[in-house]
Design a protein around this motif. Structure first.
Motif, PDB file in Angstrom:
ATOM      1  N   THR A  26     -13.389   1.426  28.239  1.00  0.00           N
ATOM      2  CA  THR A  26     -14.012   0.885  27.307  1.00  0.00           C
ATOM      3  C   THR A  26     -14.921   2.121  26.477  1.00  0.00           C
ATOM      4  OG1 THR A  26     -14.353  -1.005  28.713  1.00  0.00           O
ATOM      5  CG2 THR A  26     -15.168  -1.084  26.529  1.00  0.00           C
ATOM      6  N   PRO A  27     -14.761   2.276  25.351  1.00  0.00           N
ATOM      7  CA  PRO A  27     -15.477   3.265  24.723  1.00  0.00           C
ATOM      8  C   PRO A  27     -16.900   2.697  24.463  1.00  0.00           C
ATOM      9  CG  PRO A  27     -14.082   2.628  23.148  1.00  0.00           C
ATOM     10  CD  PRO A  27     -13.633   1.563  24.363  1.00  0.00           C
ATOM     11  N   PRO A  29     -19.605   1.717  22.188  1.00  0.00           N
ATOM     12  CA  PRO A  29     -19.545   1.178  20.917  1.00  0.00           C
ATOM     13  C   PRO A  29     -20.892   2.209  19.922  1.00  0.00           C
ATOM     14  CG  PRO A  29     -20.604  -0.471  21.917  1.00  0.00           C
ATOM     15  CD  PRO A  29     -20.198   0.496  22.852  1.00  0.00           C
ATOM     16  N   SER A  32     -19.683   6.435  17.159  1.00  0.00           N
ATOM     17  CA  SER A  32     -18.499   6.843  16.063  1.00  0.00           C
ATOM     18  C   SER A  32     -19.472   7.286  14.737  1.00  0.00           C
ATOM     19  CB  SER A  32     -17.794   6.056  15.470  1.00  0.00           C
ATOM     20  OG  SER A  32     -18.419   4.649  15.190  1.00  0.00           O
ATOM     21  N   THR A  43     -25.663  -2.145  14.605  1.00  0.00           N
ATOM     22  CA  THR A  43     -25.072  -3.328  15.116  1.00  0.00           C
ATOM     23  C   THR A  43     -26.331  -4.107  15.865  1.00  0.00           C
ATOM     24  OG1 THR A  43     -25.048  -2.300  17.293  1.00  0.00           O
ATOM     25  CG2 THR A  43     -22.981  -2.236  15.940  1.00  0.00           C
TER      26      THR A  43
ATOM     27  N   ILE B 162     -10.389  -2.246  23.498  1.00  0.00           N
ATOM     28  CA  ILE B 162      -8.958  -2.524  24.374  1.00  0.00           C
ATOM     29  C   ILE B 162      -8.329  -3.515  23.774  1.00  0.00           C
ATOM     30  CG2 ILE B 162      -8.490  -3.733  26.549  1.00  0.00           C
ATOM     31  CD1 ILE B 162     -10.407  -2.103  27.907  1.00  0.00           C
ATOM     32  N   ASN B 245     -16.621  -0.715  14.599  1.00  0.00           N
ATOM     33  CA  ASN B 245     -15.281  -0.362  15.065  1.00  0.00           C
ATOM     34  C   ASN B 245     -14.312  -0.610  14.145  1.00  0.00           C
ATOM     35  OD1 ASN B 245     -16.496  -0.061  17.450  1.00  0.00           O
ATOM     36  ND2 ASN B 245     -15.759  -1.462  18.367  1.00  0.00           N
TER      37      ASN B 245
END
Lengths: 452, 298, 325
Positions: A26-27, A29, A32, A43, B162, B245
């Motif tokens: 899992t990257p 969050p 980026s 977020t 995922i 994302n």
């Protein structure tokens, strides 16, 4: 069905395998590098499914709708004002396409947004009956306490089966007939008040040069449903309108065919610029362009109050309100009553997380209404919003039109159940000269009502 | 790449050396050039139209066709700056890459392995299972949404990447297995048999013979898959549920208002979105030209 | 099937030809279950979880009302009956030619698949004879790099009904042919949509077929030429059979595309004008999926599956011949 438990063990086994070997990837969050300048990009943690998720003061909730672009920017101002007033952050998530599908999958997937703004009442009923939407009382809001903020009939739009589930937050009138004052003056006509005057006006305009009506229905068949509803409510009356769009009056009733025939009195190859076949292959914005674009040939266009913003903001920046663009009331038909059909969005709660009640309550206040109304993007249903905050004459007129209406009704096609056949598609057929099987349409609509 | 192939017509033993000879040859070729010219025009014109449109002011787009711009020369870069300045666009570009690369590499690997098994490993029900895999080709992705989301619910996988990696991979497998298996079975039996006789196991054969000889097919599949994932909208909408994302396709859609009338932004966005796929296509071009489905061993 | 030539394995090299017949097949055919398991496991897991399980779920749902994807009430074959008898948008046999979504899919099946295959082969062949071959292939492949929403905008501009904004009508206008409402005239709309679809897919076919053509050994072609075969004979008796396998692969992919086709139609015409450009997937998404009537959507999906099974079986049979066992 007893077979299912067996079938479930296989995917469960699969999941165990997957989580055992795939879990570490899992990257993180937020890594980026999104710019943190505006709340929607960052977020909040409020979107989780745990009840009572976020912290004491502040905290955050998620709000979704299908607005993007400038509508989103304008709505963001309301969210900013909400934060300033309560300290709670409302994060906007836009679901621009496939809104009902995506919302449904998020609900089914256990990850619903806190608040959803729904563009149609069919969806509202659908989600309310599934229990995906909370009643206002479940969120802690007493419907009678906010009733005073709205004109009669407005709150009812958000009610399902007697319970209040949603509140209207913005709308546009759909009784605005747009036209070019310059062409009208040049051709010596004035905005029509009755349907007969309308036909005469169109005939005069046609004789002076060009077929006067702009129209674009492909793939935007919904614009024809607006024509139909505006005619129907003025011809058959608001009571029959209610019955037709609540499944109590069948579509095979002669009033429907009469309204369609009336539609064809103006939507025909004679009056529509370019002809009906061209109109059925033209996007609705291009219909606006026929009347208000730089190469305008036509001079009358019917759609809702939002036409003004789109015409002046995108189609032709050189338009001047009052001189080259303006609107008049949709002509009356059976009598001199002035009913108004509106299209709008309603806000509903999907969770009872902290902050949701505050947000919904805030959206019923004069303050929230005015922040939003000032942007010129919407008309606020909140009664106490001062007409003077609207930024230009056309929106001021629009707000006044609704408050002065003899009856206010919600856009009919948005009231139909989600599984209904496409009314607009049938109307496309009708204006192209094909016969429409209203009996078959009725049976499909009835099935949809029953399946709700 | 530039040698005329044997398909080029009657075997011409030498190139004409005289000027008149060359002219005659060119004239023989003229119909081909005309036909190809027409084809190129038909395939370029609509896209060039969109490119020109992306540099036009919105009101012009509404009023006239893009060819008018060639005479009025009224260009603007405001569409591109609007898209580039949209909040989070750089982040969503990175998201596109984060989503696309594993969603391409994973199916490549897994499909190749499965395709090898279907072509060179004998096992019971092989053909029926292959038929089943091919039948899965037509399952529309929507069918999987709700059941799969229900599975993901307790795992929280939609909060990261995922979910979308797995879904893209799974849905890419039927086509990949189908395509690659049909390529693998045309590889020379002798090579594989020789390797087996020499004692190589399946893993060895796969690694040292099948994959190297199949680079063109695998590359082609890779690029089709990459393009598909890069431009995807709906799967991302459903399986990427955290908006930091979001890939670029979603970010560009979100620039549009409820009625979706901002074509100038869509046009500019489309070209920004196209840059990476085109780069990938051109750099992998040479893999296509080698025998894709018929092996490069001559 | 190929006329007159060995239809079996495409000839790979001279060596195996001269060995005189089938090569010994013992070693390569050894049954090997562990290897199979190892190589198949990852794919199997993913396919079962993400495709097979939802398919079974869907099949079961087709016999149910299926509100919101839950099993609410058993309805037997009701969904199928409604689909075929009470939904004139799905299939309408009351006149000839029949109309309805199924008919439109048939149109797509024939014309889209046919033209993409033919054009793909034509472009691949022509391009192979010129020096700027890769440029041509890149140009024709370009549409595949464009996102679906952008493609829709492109075609909106091409097909706009006014000659001053629509490319096609502007071109026709030069020849003084009146503007046609490509997307608004029921007589033209399906042709227009199929045209847009073909445009988008020829690149895919060209890339695959071009590489297949390059794989044909030059010796065979030259020896045929020296023996006096005409270009026509060479094309139909050597080239075509040798690309028949890739063409089958292509055809299957295209057919699947046709059955699943939705986005292009939804964005350009919404199934209109009226309902004249609707396709099966429209019924699936619009009437079933988006309305929450998943049972009906599932029934459509089953119909789609049933339609495709014969196609799949035919192709598997062909492939079996191509691999010598």
């Amino acid at each position: 069905m007893a077979k299912f438990p067996r079938l479930i063990t296989l995917p469960v086994a699969a999941m165990l395998i997957l989580s055992a070997c795939g879990g570490g990837a899992t990257p993180t969050p937020g890594s980026s590098g999104t710019p943190a300048s505006n709340p929607p990009a960052s977020t909040g943690t409020g979107a989780s499914t745990e009840p009572g998720g976020s912290a004491v003061t502040g905290g955050s909730i998620t709000v979704t709708s299908l607005w993007g672009g400038s509508e989103q920017e304008n709505f963001q101002k309301v969210l900013d004002a909400f934060k300033a007033a309560t300290g709670i952050t409302a994060n906007y998530e836009s679901i621009r396409t496939d809104y009902p599908t995506v919302l449904q999958t998020r609900i089914s997937g256990g990850n619903p947004p806190d608040v959803s703004i729904l563009p149609g009442i069919g969806f509202l009923r659908h989600f309310a009956k599934d229990g995906s939407i909370k009643k206002l009382s479940d969120v802690g809001i007493d419907a009678s306490s906010i009733a005073g903020n709205y004109a009669p009939g407005i709150l009812e739009i958000g009610a399902v089966g007697g319970d209040q589930y949603a509140i209207m937050v913005k709308f546009n009138s759909k009784s605005t007939l747009w036209y070019r004052p310059d062409t009208f003056t040049a051709d010596g006509v004035t905005p029509p008040k009755t349907w007969d005057e309308f036909k005469t006006t169109l005939a005069t305009l046609k004789s002076k040069g060009e077929a006067p009506l702009g129209l674009g229905t492909g793939p935007d068949t919904w614009t024809l449903t607006d024509w139909f509803e505006s005619i129907y409510i003025r011809q058959a009356g608001p009571e029959k309108y209610d019955q037709l769009f609540s499944g109590k009056l069948p579509w095979s009733d002669p009033s429907v065919a009469t309204a369609v025939d009336t539609m064809k009195e103006v939507l025909n190859d004679n009056f529509v610029n370019g002809g009906i076949k061209a109109a059925n292959g033209r996007a609705w914005v291009d219909g606006i362009g026929q009347v208000f674009g730089a190469n305008a040939k036509a001079s009358v266009y019917y759609e809702g109050g939002f036409v003004g913003g789109i015409a002046t903001g995108q189609v032709n920046k050189a338009l001047e309100i009052g001189k080259t663009i303006d609107w008049t009331d949709f002509p009356s038909i059976a009598n001199t009553d002035k009913p108004v059909t509106i299209g709008g969005d309603v806000i509903a709660a999907l969770t009872t997380n902290p902050g949701v009640k505050e947000f919904l309550t805030y959206m019923t206040t004069k303050e929230a209404g005015e922040v939003w109304a000032k942007t010129g993007a919407i008309i606020s249903p909140v009664k106490t919003v001062d007409v003077s905050v609207y930024p230009n004459e056309t929106t001021k007129k629009e707000a006044a039109q609704v408050t002065g209406a003899s009856a206010v009704r919600f856009d009919g096609s948005d009231l139909l159940p989600a599984g209904s056949p496409d009314l607009g598609a049938q109307l496309q057929k009708a204006i192209a000269g094909d016969t429409v099987d209203w009996a078959s349409f009725e049976s499909q609509v009835a099935t949809a009502w029953a399946a709700e | 790449m530039t040698q005329p192939s044997a398909l080029a017509g009657p075997a011409i033993q030498e190139r004409p050396t005289t000027l008149s000879g060359r002219i005659v040859k060119a004239i023989n070729r003229t119909p081909i050039h005309i036909a190809l010219g027409l084809i190129a025009l038909i395939w370029l014109a609509p896209t060039i139209g969109l490119l020109v449109t992306s540099f036009r002011p919105r009101s012009d787009i509404q009023a006239t066709g893009w060819w008018e711009t060639l005479s009025t020369l009224r260009f603007t870069t405001e569409n591109y700056s609007a898209v580039l300045n949209a909040q989070g666009l750089l982040g969503s570009f990175v998201n596109n890459i984060i989503i696309s690369i594993p969603s391409t590499l994973l199916p490549l690997t897994i499909a190749s392995m499965a395709a090898y098994a279907f072509s060179w490993v004998k096992f019971p029900f092989r053909d029926s299972l292959f038929l089943l895999v091919v039948a899965l080709l037509m399952i529309p992705t929507q069918v999987a949404f709700i059941p799969v989301l229900n599975l993901f619910k307790p795992l929280g996988w939609t909060q990261g990447y995922i979910a979308i990696w797995l879904v893209h991979t799974a849905f890419a497998l039927p086509f990949g297995i189908f395509l690659l298996r049909n390529f693998f079975i045309t590889l020379p039996r002798d090579l594989i048999e020789a390797a087996r006789i020499d004692g190589a196991g399946d893993i060895g054969i796969f690694r040292t013979i099948v994959v190297p000889l199949s680079v063109p097919a695998i590359a082609a599949y890779g690029i089709f898959q990459f393009l598909w994932v890069w431009n995807d909208l709906l799967m991302a909408l459903v399986f990427v549920q955290k908006n930091t994302n979001f890939p670029m396709t979603l970010a560009i859609q979100n620039l549009l208002s409820q009625y979706g009338t901002e074509w100038h932004l869509l046009a500019a966005g489309a070209f920004l979105l196209m840059i990476v796929p085109l780069l990938v296509f051109f750099s992998l071009q040479r893999y296509f030209v080698q025998g894709l489905l018929a092996g490069s061993v001559k | 099937m190929a006329g007159g030539l060995e239809p079996l394995e495409p000839v790979k090299d001279q060596a195996s030809l001269t060995k005189g017949g089938k090569a010994p097949s013992v070693a390569a055919d050894r049954t090997n279950r562990t290897a199979a398991l190892l190589f198949l496991a990852p794919a199997a897991v993913l396919l079962i979880v993400f495709l097979v399980y939802p398919t079974i779920y869907t099949i079961a749902l087709a016999f149910n009302r299926g509100r919101q994807g839950q099993f609410t009430e058993w309805v037997g074959f009701d969904n199928f009956v409604t689909l075929f008898t009470k939904d004139p948008n799905f299939i309408d046999l009351s006149h000839f030619p029949p109309s309805g979504a199924i008919w439109n899919n048939i149109l797509w099946l024939v014309f889209y698949t046919g033209f993409v295959l033919i054009l793909g082969l034509v472009v691949a062949t022509l391009a192979s004879r010129v020096r700027y071959e890769s440029i041509i292939k890149a140009i024709v492949f370009l549409p595949m790099a464009i996102a679906a929403t952008a493609l829709a905008v492109i075609w909106k501009f091409v097909y706009a009904p006014d000659a001053n904004t629509g490319l096609l009508n502007a071109i026709l206008g030069v020849a003084n042919v009146g503007p046609v409402s490509w997307l608004g005239d029921p007589g033209f709309v399906n042709a227009a949509l199929i045209g847009a679809g073909i445009w988008g897919s020829v690149g895919f076919a060209t890339v695959i077929l071009s590489a297949a053509l390059k794989g044909i050994p030059t010796e065979i072609l030259e020896s045929a030429r020296t023996e006096g075969a005409t270009e026509r004979q060479i094309f139909f008796r050597i080239i075509l059979p040798m690309v028949s396998l890739p063409m089958s692969v292509l055809a299957v992919t295209l057919i699947v595309n046709v059955i699943k086709l939705f986005d292009l139609i939804y964005v350009l015409t919404n199934g209109g004008p009226g309902t004249s450009s609707r396709v099966i997937a429209f019924t699936f998404y619009q009437d079933g999926f988006r309305s929450g009537q998943f049972g009906k959507a599932a029934a459509v999906a089953i119909v789609m599956l049933i339609v495709l099974i014969p196609v799949m079986i035919f192709n598997i049979r062909r492939f079996r011949q191509a691999s010598v066992t």
